[in-house]
Structure formats: structure tokens, C-alpha cells
Scaffold this active site. Structure first.
Site, short mmCIF file in Angstrom:
data_model
loop_
_atom_site.label_atom_id
_atom_site.label_comp_id
_atom_site.label_asym_id
_atom_site.label_seq_id
_atom_site.Cartn_x
_atom_site.Cartn_y
_atom_site.Cartn_z
N THR A 41 0.86 -1.01 -0.16
CA THR A 41 -0.07 0.07 0.00
C THR A 41 0.79 1.05 0.14
OG1 THR A 41 -1.73 -1.16 1.29
CG2 THR A 41 -1.98 1.22 1.31
N GLY A 63 -9.84 1.51 -3.04
CA GLY A 63 -8.53 1.49 -3.12
C GLY A 63 -7.79 0.66 -1.79
N GLU A 64 -6.54 1.13 -1.48
CA GLU A 64 -5.87 0.50 -0.25
C GLU A 64 -5.09 -0.75 -0.76
OE1 GLU A 64 -8.46 2.40 3.27
OE2 GLU A 64 -8.06 0.20 2.79
N GLY A 65 -5.87 -1.41 -1.91
CA GLY A 65 -5.23 -2.88 -2.22
C GLY A 65 -6.59 -3.72 -1.98
#
Length: 353
Positions: A64, A317-319
Site C-alpha cells: 500500500t 483503493g488501499e489494495g
């Protein structure tokens, strides 16, 4: 030879012969041919990428990348830039969405400071690759220098090389950076030639007036900087982000080291797009985790020729999407490795098998 140049020269096409062998093995499992759909694709692609008919999925890592964006001062986000650093501490404490979903699939979360406007000192668990304390305001000039862009790219490459050394079998990308959907929209607009309005959405949830302003600011940034779509580093430096550069570098490094890389959503795919523009062969190593609700994401996926694994209306997001997709890719690999063949199970084949 620079690390970037060396990495680009080390990227080769995946092993098509091994891919065919993997499919032959899948066709001999106790099932109708092709009946496990894309799970079979995930298995054969992982084999071709890794160069092994017995690929491991035991060690998974999601990076991240976090950075701030100078363009936030134009009011393009619903959140203040302070949220970037606040969320980084949330990641490190294990309290964010990515932590929950990574734990769910057995992946490590590695948080990387690429360019946050904060002095973290010696913060445990944070990987310090800070190139600058955020980008500059791209509405007024280049977001970063070309040298900063290359430094950030090479930081991502180094992390991928670390994956190889540490035995990471599958890497994922994620990000955090208030204002980064603005940069991602600018990147796809620069490469595709589409109007800014066609590739720009609400990001963190801005209202209609703020969306109109965001479009205007991106148009201004493109007019002021005139990024050259034939020069991916120029596009990255002028309208990109430091976390996007880190992602691009990670993707390049994974390709050079034959590590499957699972790319998350809109911002992560902006990084993957930069990588693919630098070396089109990279697309063979990418799994697109999902299709984001951000309208520009589809154009990115089309440009890199990637079919998303999931469509769950994600936009965090963030992964997070990468984590979920990793579980499905791993499932496909386990089918290849653990499912019985007709002979092993004592099951008769169909007439056409």
C-alpha cells in the site's frame, strides 16, 4: 545502466509452452473441459508467469503506497490531505479495510511512504521510500521532476526485487493519497486523448459542483504541462503521483522477476498503465483485480488489455480489491495442484475428453 533500464531489459514474455502444459493438466482433472472458467485461466497464467508447473501461492504481499498531492489545494477532494497520514497510522495499527481483507486471504500488508507530507521519524512497520513531501500542484506546473519520478519508479522496483529475495509468490498493489483520483484521471486522459469529463468521477464522493471543478483543474493541468503520451515518464512526472510511480515500479519489478502482480483499482491501474507504456510485455504479468466505479478505470483496463476479475462496485483503493482477487487466483492454482485426475479418481472421461 540504471536500475530502471536494467529492469526493462529483463522483462521477457511469459512461458507459452508451460501455459499449454498447465491447460492440458487442467483438462485431465475430474470435470468437463473448461468448466471452471476463469479459475483455469488464473492457474495457467500463474504457471506461465512463475515458470513453474507447481507454483506456490503460500506467501502473498500487498504493498500500500502512500503519498500526498499538491493539487489538493485546488479543492478537488472531499477530504483534507491530513487524512493521508491518518490512514497510514490506521494501516499500521491493522484497522483499515485492507488489513481486514488481507488477513482474510492470508496476505501481508506492507505500507510504503513514497511522499507523505509528514515526518514519521522511525515509525515501526512503515517502509520509508519518501522521495518528497508530496507532489507539487500540477494545475500550476509539473507535479514532480523527471528525476523524482525515476527515483520513485526505482523504489518500487527495489521492493519487487525484495519480494523475489523473500520468496513472495504473489504481489498486490494498493494506495492511499488524498487527491490521487485527480492524478489518475489526468494520466488516462493524457494517454487516451479522451476528454477529461469522460474519465473523471467523484473520487472520495464529491458533489456535482466539486466534480465540475475537478474536471476544470485537470484540464488546466494538462494544458499547463502538455504531457507527452509517447513518453510515459513525462506523463508520470507532470500529472502523476509518487505513490503511482511506486506502483508502476513494483509492477515492472514483478514482471522482471516473474512474480504475478495483482493490480487493485483506478489509481493502482494508473501505475500499471505507466508500466505497460514503458514496456508492453508487462501486461502479461498483471491480474486486474476488479473494475472500479471510477469511470476512467474501464479505459485504463482496455488500454492494457486486462479483463477484471471482479465487479463489486468497489472504490476504496488501499489494495482491497487486490486482496479479494488474490483469493480467487489462489483457488485456481489449487485446482491445478490438488484436484484429482480422471485416472487418480477412477472416473471415466467424457467421450470428447
Amino acid at each position: 545502466m540504471t536500475l530502471l533500464t536494467e529492469t526493462l531489459s529483463n522483462i521477457r514474455p511469459v512461458d507459452a509452452g508451460l501455459m499449454a502444459q498447465a491447460q492440458a493438466r487442467l483438462d485431465n482433472k475430474t470435470k468437463p473441459i473448461g468448466s471452471l472458467g476463469r479459475l483455469e485461466e488464473f492457474a495457467r497464467r500463474t504457471v506461465a508467469i512463475s515458470g513453474s508447473l507447481d507454483p506456490s501461492t503460500a506467501k502473498k504481499a500487498i504493498f500500500t503506497f502512500a503519498a500526498d498531492h499538491g493539487v489538493v489545494e485546488e479543492g478537488v477532494s472531499a477530504f483534507p490531505k491530513e487524512v493521508t497520514v491518518q490512514m497510514v497510522f490506521n494501516f499500521l495499527k491493522g484497522g483499515a479495510g485492507i488489513n481486514v481483507l488481507a488477513n482474510h486471504v492470508g496476505a501481508d500488508v506492507l505500507v510504503v511512504d513514497m511522499g507523505i507530507d509528514h515526518d514519521f521519524g522511525d515509525t515501526p512497520g512503515l517502509i520509508d521510500r519518501k522521495v518528497a513531501r508530496g507532489t507539487r500542484n500540477m494545475a500550476k506546473g509539473p507535479a514532480m521532476t523527471r528525476e523524482e519520478a525515476v527515483t520513485a519508479l526505482e523504489a518500487g522496483i527495489e521492493l519487487a526485487c525484495g519480494c523475489k529475495a523473500d520468496g513472495v509468490a504473489m504481489a498486490g498493489t494498493g494506495e492511499m493519497g488524498i487527491g490521487n483520483t485527480t492524478a489518475a484521471s489526468a494520466i488516462i486522459a493524457a494517454f487516451s486523448g479522451k476528454t477529461v469529463a469522460d474519465v473523471t468521477h467523484r473520487g472520495t464522493g464529491i458533489n456535482d459542483a466539486a466534480l465540475a471543478k475537478k474536471v476544470t483543474i485537470i484540464e488546466q493541468a494538462l494544458a499547463v504541462n502538455r504531457p507527452d503520451p509517447k513518453d510515459p515518464i513525462d506523463v508520470l512526472a507532470k500529472v502523476g503521483g509518487l505513490e503511482i510511480a511506486g506502483i508502476a515500479g513494483l509492477v515492472l519489478g514483478c514482471a522482471a522477476n516473474r512474480i504475478p502482480v495483482v493490480v487493485d483499482g483506478f489509481i493502482s491501474t494508473a501505475g500499471a498503465l505507466i508500466a505497460c507504456e514503458l514496456c508492453p510485455t508487462v501486461k502479461e504479468y498483471i491480474f486486474a483485480a476488479h473494475e472500479s466505479v471510477e469511470i476512467g478505470h474501464r479505459f485504463m483496463l482496455e488500454r492494457i488489455g486486462a479483463e477484471p476479475i471482479l465487479d463489486l462496485h468497489l472504490r476504496l483503493g488501499e489494495g482491497t480489491g487486490a486482496a479479494l482477487a488474490m483469493g480467487l487466483i489462489e483457488a485456481g492454482v489449487k485446482i491445478l495442484k490438488e484436484m484429482a485426475t480422471f485416472a487418480e479418481a477412477g472416473v471415466e472421461k467424457g467421450r470428447d475428453q
